[in-house]
Design a protein around this motif. Sequence first.
Motif, PDB file in Angstrom:
ATOM      1  N   GLU A 105      59.109 -25.084   2.887  1.00  0.00           N
ATOM      2  CA  GLU A 105      57.873 -24.895   3.649  1.00  0.00           C
ATOM      3  C   GLU A 105      56.710 -24.652   2.706  1.00  0.00           C
ATOM      4  O   GLU A 105      55.622 -25.206   2.864  1.00  0.00           O
ATOM      5  CB  GLU A 105      58.053 -23.680   4.560  1.00  0.00           C
ATOM      6  CG  GLU A 105      57.403 -23.717   5.931  1.00  0.00           C
ATOM      7  CD  GLU A 105      56.969 -25.089   6.390  1.00  0.00           C
ATOM      8  OE1 GLU A 105      57.843 -25.931   6.655  1.00  0.00           O
ATOM      9  OE2 GLU A 105      55.743 -25.329   6.480  1.00  0.00           O
ATOM     10  N   ARG A 106      56.956 -23.846   1.698  1.00  0.00           N
ATOM     11  CA  ARG A 106      55.903 -23.525   0.730  1.00  0.00           C
ATOM     12  C   ARG A 106      55.448 -24.786   0.002  1.00  0.00           C
ATOM     13  O   ARG A 106      54.263 -25.029  -0.172  1.00  0.00           O
ATOM     14  CB  ARG A 106      56.445 -22.502  -0.275  1.00  0.00           C
ATOM     15  CG  ARG A 106      55.363 -21.740  -0.996  1.00  0.00           C
ATOM     16  CD  ARG A 106      55.890 -20.505  -1.719  1.00  0.00           C
ATOM     17  NE  ARG A 106      57.170 -20.688  -2.389  1.00  0.00           N
ATOM     18  CZ  ARG A 106      57.336 -21.073  -3.652  1.00  0.00           C
ATOM     19  NH1 ARG A 106      56.289 -21.359  -4.394  1.00  0.00           N
ATOM     20  NH2 ARG A 106      58.544 -21.182  -4.160  1.00  0.00           N
ATOM     21  N   ARG A 135      62.450 -21.638   3.281  1.00  0.00           N
ATOM     22  CA  ARG A 135      61.148 -21.040   2.959  1.00  0.00           C
ATOM     23  C   ARG A 135      60.505 -21.790   1.807  1.00  0.00           C
ATOM     24  O   ARG A 135      59.311 -22.077   1.819  1.00  0.00           O
ATOM     25  CB  ARG A 135      61.319 -19.576   2.574  1.00  0.00           C
ATOM     26  CG  ARG A 135      61.282 -18.619   3.739  1.00  0.00           C
ATOM     27  CD  ARG A 135      61.024 -17.214   3.255  1.00  0.00           C
ATOM     28  NE  ARG A 135      62.045 -16.779   2.294  1.00  0.00           N
ATOM     29  CZ  ARG A 135      63.139 -16.121   2.637  1.00  0.00           C
ATOM     30  NH1 ARG A 135      63.385 -15.805   3.884  1.00  0.00           N
ATOM     31  NH2 ARG A 135      64.016 -15.767   1.705  1.00  0.00           N
ATOM     32  N   SER A 192      66.354 -19.041   2.353  1.00  0.00           N
ATOM     33  CA  SER A 192      65.566 -19.108   1.117  1.00  0.00           C
ATOM     34  C   SER A 192      65.176 -20.539   0.817  1.00  0.00           C
ATOM     35  O   SER A 192      64.060 -20.832   0.384  1.00  0.00           O
ATOM     36  CB  SER A 192      66.369 -18.522  -0.049  1.00  0.00           C
ATOM     37  OG  SER A 192      67.545 -19.278  -0.233  1.00  0.00           O
TER      38      SER A 192
END
Lengths: 288, 337, 252
Positions: free
Chosen positions: C124-125, C121, C118
């Motif tokens: 990365e976002r 991610r 999590s």
Amino acid sequence: MGEFLNQVLAGVANGGIYASLALALVMIYQATQHINFAQGEMATLSTFGAWFLFDAGMPYWVVFALTVFGSFIMGALVERLVVKPVGTASPFAFIAVTVGLLMIANSASHWVGGGDIREFPSPFPGWLGSRYLSAHETGTILVTMIVLVALLTFLKRTPFGLAMRAAAQNPVSSGFVGIRVGLMLTIGWGISAAIGAIAGMMVAPIAFLEPNMMGSILLYAFAGALLGGINNPTGAVIGSFAVGIFENLLGVYVTGSELKLTSALCLIVILLILRPSGLFGKAAVSRV
Amino acid sequence: MLRRTTSSRKPILIVGGAAALLLFACGPYFMNGYNIFQLTMLMSYAIALLGIVVLTGYCGQFSLGQGAFFGFGAYVAAVLIGKASLHYLLVLPVAAAASFVVGALVSLPAIRLKGIYLALTTFGLAVAFPQLLKHPGLEAVTGGVLGLTVSLPQPPEFLGVTQDHWLFLVSLVTTVIAFAVTAGLLRGRVGRAFIAISDNPTASVAMGVSLQHYKMLAFAFSSMLTGVAGAISALAVRYVAPDSFSMFLSVTLLVGAVVGGVKSVWGVIFGALFMLYVPNIANQISEAAPWAVYGAALILVVTFIPDGIASLFDRFIGRRRNAAAEPTGVYAPSGVK
Amino acid sequence: MLTVRDLGVRFGGIVALKSVSFDVPRGEICGVIGPNGAGKTTFFNCLSRLNPIPADSIRFDGVSLHEVDPSKIAGLGIGRTFQNLALFGSLTVLENVMLGGHHRARSSWMADSLRLPSSRREEERFREEAWELAGIVGLQDNADQKVSDLPFGFQKRVELARALAARPKLLLLDEPAAGLIHDEVEALGQLVRDVRQRFDLTVLMVEHNMGFIMKLCEHVVVFNFGEKIADGDPASLQTNEAVLEAYLGAPQ
């Protein structure tokens, strides 16, 4: 009551010693806007130098003068050779360099002095002593006051002192108006080392001359200087006396002598949190 | 290598690193007990230096008191094994947790202080710690001036290794975990927040970074690492005493961190090597010499290689950021390229 | 969107702001002008809660800013750039912009430490969003450069992208055109209009460049000596006596 007064004055006596070193710390801060962690160890080294001159048979005030002068030279040389090459790098770099100097100076004291504890003469005549303060303790306080006044006069009332403070606070602009910033820094270090030497010669008769003599005194002097406001010589002296009194009273009445250092530090940390610029210092406001 | 907040994916570095680790792990099979002990101490120093990298290198908080946290972890380990008979494998996690908490507590006053005031306070902590340990009131727990002895853990039978070797393996696992967890923390938002606080605290607040929260995290995480390192050293040396954790230890750790590169996670290896081998060499010159050598090393490194030995490798690997690329004209119209 | 009532600030004996009151409706581009020392940046610093303010003197989106901690301002939806630039010099362009989005991130430090999926991610976002923003200000080619290596004009763009990364509702720009040449100023104006539309922003801007203000702003507030002396649309201010006096002096 008499006992309490005794303890307070004992604290004042200690405070006098801390104050003498605190003035050296304030001087270096005024000249460079940085703290010299090696101040205590350099002072010890100077005092060893003095001891060897005494050993050679010279009279007290001649040794005193030579030591002060020699220390000035030492301080100036250290600035030129060690501090200057670091440049105007981060404050961290500066602290690291002075810590390095601390270690080198301490090593040098060990090498010169070995493990022995030596006695050191006091110049003050017996009649200065009283019921509460010994002759030397009184003399130390007097000498500290003289140095304070001299320092204040120099910094606030002479063009040279003004130039030095300007060079510390704004080197670039000072350069533009013709102040020789490099020279100011060198002289600043020299003067601090000289004051440190005086402090050393005041401490040694009481604490006995040995390589770690200034260890905890540096901390107390530091605390005193910060407490009084690192930019303020008078404040530093008052702060140092306060530290001396606190430390002694706490040690006698509250925590016992083993924890004097710790309790003094706790107190100072609390005070700094409440008044971050020290009791008499001025807060610096920065524009965003 | 310096203050990186993004993970590198260069395969050669990963393979090379794994190979080096494997070699290192096999070392004890070829060494005598004393050398294994030295390798264990090397790992202990490396973890302690990692703590300084987090606190000072990334978050910009200057601490001259790391020796106190190291000593705290060491004493926690000694007391837990000696007095509470805790199983030694549990000692390290407990020391870590305890040190984390203590670091958080110390940070409460510390985060309000800046620059030289913080330096003074942590310097004071380093000087006061041995005094506290010697205090008669605490003697029942700390062993007072004489300190405590620590019994060496027994390895499990089936492994067939010596005690020293077993401790080495336990330390190795701990070190790998320490590095992984630290790298994970620093290579993302927390690392960026730390650096932001170091570079421009006012702007970082405007971006929503809570100074109290992150400085406290930096102190707590850093002292957790340093405390674990101290616990390992207690197990390796088998003895803790107040004077082992004096101000000089704090200074030594500082020197190690600076030599390795205070902003580099991997630089701590060089710093630890320095801390391990230089005193021995220096001692042969003269007894007073080690401190002078440390002092000189500190000054030389700060003057000539300010970002430590790690920065030399930075250039060697060619990780120089590209020379300024040409601007894409004036502001591009809105729209993704 | 922003309501200011009787805002007063003193620094010791100096009165920086005195009884300032005005409103900024949602979606507007509002300019704040005035001679040097008039209190404009002090006003911005109040919005960032870098100074203490009187109770109920500033309401943003219905919320009183009086008790709000400075680190919570970004979370409320106020983003800003700084007059003398306040970038994180040792971080890259991309990292600076990513840091702008700091308050929007949800993963805990432990999740980061353990590199849980999590956390990865989310990282990365944020990186992708920062890349987009870098594109909007034309700095994608410089994304991995340390900002302290960049020229002044680029640094200003990084500040803007970083402020946008916070997804603010109100964007405070402190002298965004300072130090820019004519073409760059034009492009900046266009960019401000674009981002206002694209991100549904309200913009409050301190500026000295009159042409820029007059062309861009629908509403202008004029400060002098810490007080608001005029408040209205650009055209009407050009004939306002108080404004003329402040800039040009009283007629002899």
